[in-house]
Design a protein around this motif. Structure first.
Motif, short mmCIF file in Angstrom:
data_model
loop_
_atom_site.label_atom_id
_atom_site.label_comp_id
_atom_site.label_asym_id
_atom_site.label_seq_id
_atom_site.Cartn_x
_atom_site.Cartn_y
_atom_site.Cartn_z
N ALA A 175 -7.24 10.99 2.54
CA ALA A 175 -8.23 9.94 2.79
C ALA A 175 -8.66 9.94 4.25
O ALA A 175 -9.84 9.75 4.58
CB ALA A 175 -7.67 8.58 2.40
N ARG A 176 -7.70 10.17 5.15
CA ARG A 176 -8.03 10.24 6.58
C ARG A 176 -8.91 11.44 6.89
O ARG A 176 -9.73 11.41 7.82
CB ARG A 176 -6.75 10.31 7.41
N LYS A 177 -8.75 12.52 6.13
CA LYS A 177 -9.54 13.71 6.36
C LYS A 177 -10.96 13.59 5.79
O LYS A 177 -11.91 14.15 6.33
CB LYS A 177 -8.84 14.93 5.74
N LEU A 178 -11.08 12.88 4.68
CA LEU A 178 -12.35 12.86 3.95
C LEU A 178 -13.25 11.68 4.26
O LEU A 178 -14.46 11.75 4.04
CB LEU A 178 -12.07 12.89 2.44
N PHE A 179 -12.65 10.59 4.76
CA PHE A 179 -13.44 9.38 4.98
C PHE A 179 -13.29 8.89 6.42
O PHE A 179 -12.23 9.03 7.03
CB PHE A 179 -12.99 8.27 4.01
N LEU A 180 -14.38 8.30 6.91
CA LEU A 180 -14.39 7.84 8.29
C LEU A 180 -13.51 6.61 8.48
O LEU A 180 -13.21 5.90 7.53
CB LEU A 180 -15.82 7.51 8.71
N ARG A 181 -13.15 6.38 9.73
CA ARG A 181 -12.35 5.21 10.07
C ARG A 181 -13.09 3.94 9.64
O ARG A 181 -14.29 3.78 9.85
CB ARG A 181 -12.10 5.16 11.58
N GLY A 182 -12.34 3.03 9.01
CA GLY A 182 -12.94 1.79 8.53
C GLY A 182 -13.44 1.86 7.11
O GLY A 182 -13.78 0.82 6.53
N HIS A 183 -13.48 3.06 6.52
CA HIS A 183 -13.94 3.18 5.13
C HIS A 183 -12.92 2.53 4.20
O HIS A 183 -11.71 2.61 4.41
CB HIS A 183 -14.13 4.66 4.76
N ARG A 184 -13.41 1.89 3.16
CA ARG A 184 -12.52 1.15 2.25
C ARG A 184 -11.50 2.07 1.57
O ARG A 184 -10.39 1.63 1.27
CB ARG A 184 -13.35 0.42 1.20
N VAL A 185 -11.86 3.32 1.31
CA VAL A 185 -10.91 4.23 0.67
C VAL A 185 -9.73 4.51 1.61
O VAL A 185 -8.57 4.53 1.17
CB VAL A 185 -11.60 5.55 0.26
N ARG A 186 -10.00 4.70 2.87
CA ARG A 186 -8.92 4.90 3.84
C ARG A 186 -8.01 3.67 3.91
O ARG A 186 -6.79 3.78 3.97
CB ARG A 186 -9.49 5.21 5.22
N ARG A 187 -8.62 2.49 3.91
CA ARG A 187 -7.82 1.26 3.98
C ARG A 187 -6.98 1.10 2.72
O ARG A 187 -5.82 0.69 2.78
CB ARG A 187 -8.73 0.05 4.18
N GLY A 188 -7.56 1.41 1.57
CA GLY A 188 -6.82 1.30 0.31
C GLY A 188 -5.65 2.25 0.25
O GLY A 188 -4.54 1.88 -0.15
N ALA A 189 -5.87 3.49 0.68
CA ALA A 189 -4.79 4.48 0.67
C ALA A 189 -3.69 4.11 1.66
O ALA A 189 -2.50 4.29 1.38
CB ALA A 189 -5.35 5.87 0.99
N ALA A 190 -4.07 3.57 2.82
CA ALA A 190 -3.08 3.14 3.81
C ALA A 190 -2.24 1.98 3.26
O ALA A 190 -1.02 1.92 3.47
CB ALA A 190 -3.77 2.73 5.11
N ALA A 191 -2.90 1.06 2.55
CA ALA A 191 -2.17 -0.06 1.94
C ALA A 191 -1.19 0.45 0.88
O ALA A 191 -0.05 -0.02 0.79
CB ALA A 191 -3.15 -1.06 1.33
N ALA A 192 -1.63 1.41 0.06
CA ALA A 192 -0.74 1.98 -0.95
C ALA A 192 0.47 2.63 -0.30
O ALA A 192 1.60 2.51 -0.80
CB ALA A 192 -1.51 3.00 -1.80
#
Length: 335
Positions: free
Chosen positions: A93-110
């Protein structure tokens, strides 16, 4: 049905569609781990590796394990696989999506919740709150474990949902929609906790007949697990009906839309199936296989509620990160 996400960054390797499939696979693996964890409890196998953690009886891989050791070790091994998958998900997610993107936040929460999950599991083993232990401490820690599990599922599901192209959520300016769903989500967590306590009581204090089970629940000297067990069915019906009505009301009047209605319909169907399984569970005196089915439906009900709420609270406007990244089509590392 998956929503196809538009390309966000021109990153070589895994595409966004492949990332979405990975995210849904993470959800599926975690569901299997949760159900197998319930079998560990129901089969009194929680002490199968002794008080050792992360080793099993002092060994990395136990040789010629007893049945309960096999059950507990299998749970630990599959939990480890789930952890590695979530780590991989968060990294991609960090590689594919920019900082602040909801997918990155969701994956970090998981990732956060699955680490907490592992630590709580270690705590249960180290303090001996497993197998036939009937202490209040076990009930409390197990309840916290259950809530964290549901939050992990929610984070993983939202990550997969957003990676599949669904819009993010907006919490401000939602009127009554937000509090209605917040109450429903908290209510389902409460029902899940009461269900975990009920399952523990059924395991530790099995009844031979339905009438004996009723006498156990209302006996003056009943164990606290049995007293709490009687509350679960009523609480489940009340909260379930509330959630179904909120989903129907939101899909019809507050946030009419195809996604809200579809997930609300699934929510209703799962609730009806869960009520039927719950009644059968009581009638058959909670056999292990039916407890596992009951838990699996509870997990699916939670997922359906999370997706219904996410759809009702959807923000169709792109976020600042998406507004920058979509037309640019450049790697995250260059932004």
């Amino acid at each position: 049905m998956l929503y196809r996400a538009p390309p966000v960054n021109n990153v070589p390797g895994m595409s966004h569609n492949r990332f979405a499939r990975l995210a849904w696979a993470v959800v599926a693996v975690n569901l299997l781990v949760i159900v197998w964890g319930a079998y560990v409890r129901a089969s009194f196998s929680g002490d199968g590796c002794g008080s050792h953690w992360p080793l099993c009886n002092g060994e990395v891989v136990p040789a010629v394990p007893a049945f309960k050791t096999f059950v507990e070790f299998t749970h630990r091994a599959t939990s480890g696989v789930a952890l590695l998958l979530v780590v991989w998900l968060a990294w991609r997610a960090r590689k594919l999506f920019l900082r602040g993107h909801r997918v990155r936040r969701g994956a970090a929460a998981a990732l956060f919740f699955i680490v907490v999950e592992a630590l709580i599991g270690a705590l249960l083993v180290k303090f001996g709150w497993v197998a036939r232990d009937d202490s209040a401490a076990r009930a409390v820690v197990m309840s916290i474990h259950l809530v964290n599990t549901f939050l992990l599922l929610a984070a993983a599901v939202l990550t997969a949902w957003w990676a599949s192209g669904a819009p993010g959520m907006r919490l401000r300016g939602q009127g009554t929609v937000l509090p209605l769903f917040v109450v429903g989500l908290l209510g389902v967590l409460l029902v899940a906790v009461s269900g975990a306590v009920t399952a523990l009581g059924d395991t530790l204090f099995p009844a031979r007949t339905l009438s004996e089970g009723v006498r156990q629940d209302f006996s003056a000297g009943a164990h606290f697990l049995l007293r709490l067990r009687a509350l679960h069915p009523a609480l489940a019906v009340v909260v379930g009906c509330y959630v179904v009505m909120v989903a129907s009301y939101a899909g019809t009047f507050l946030r009419p839309g195809e996604r809200v209605k579809r997930h609300g319909g699934r929510l209703t169907a799962i609730f009806l199936a869960q009520i039927g399984v719950g009644v059968l569970n009581v009638y058959l005196l909670a056999p292990v296989w039916l407890q596992l089915v009951h838990l699996a439906l509870a997990d699916l009900f939670w997922i359906a509620l999370v997706l219904t709420a996410a759809s009702a609270l959807a923000d169709e406007q792109p976020s600042a990160a998406e507004a920058v990244e979509t037309p640019a089509l450049q790697p995250a590392a260059e932004v």
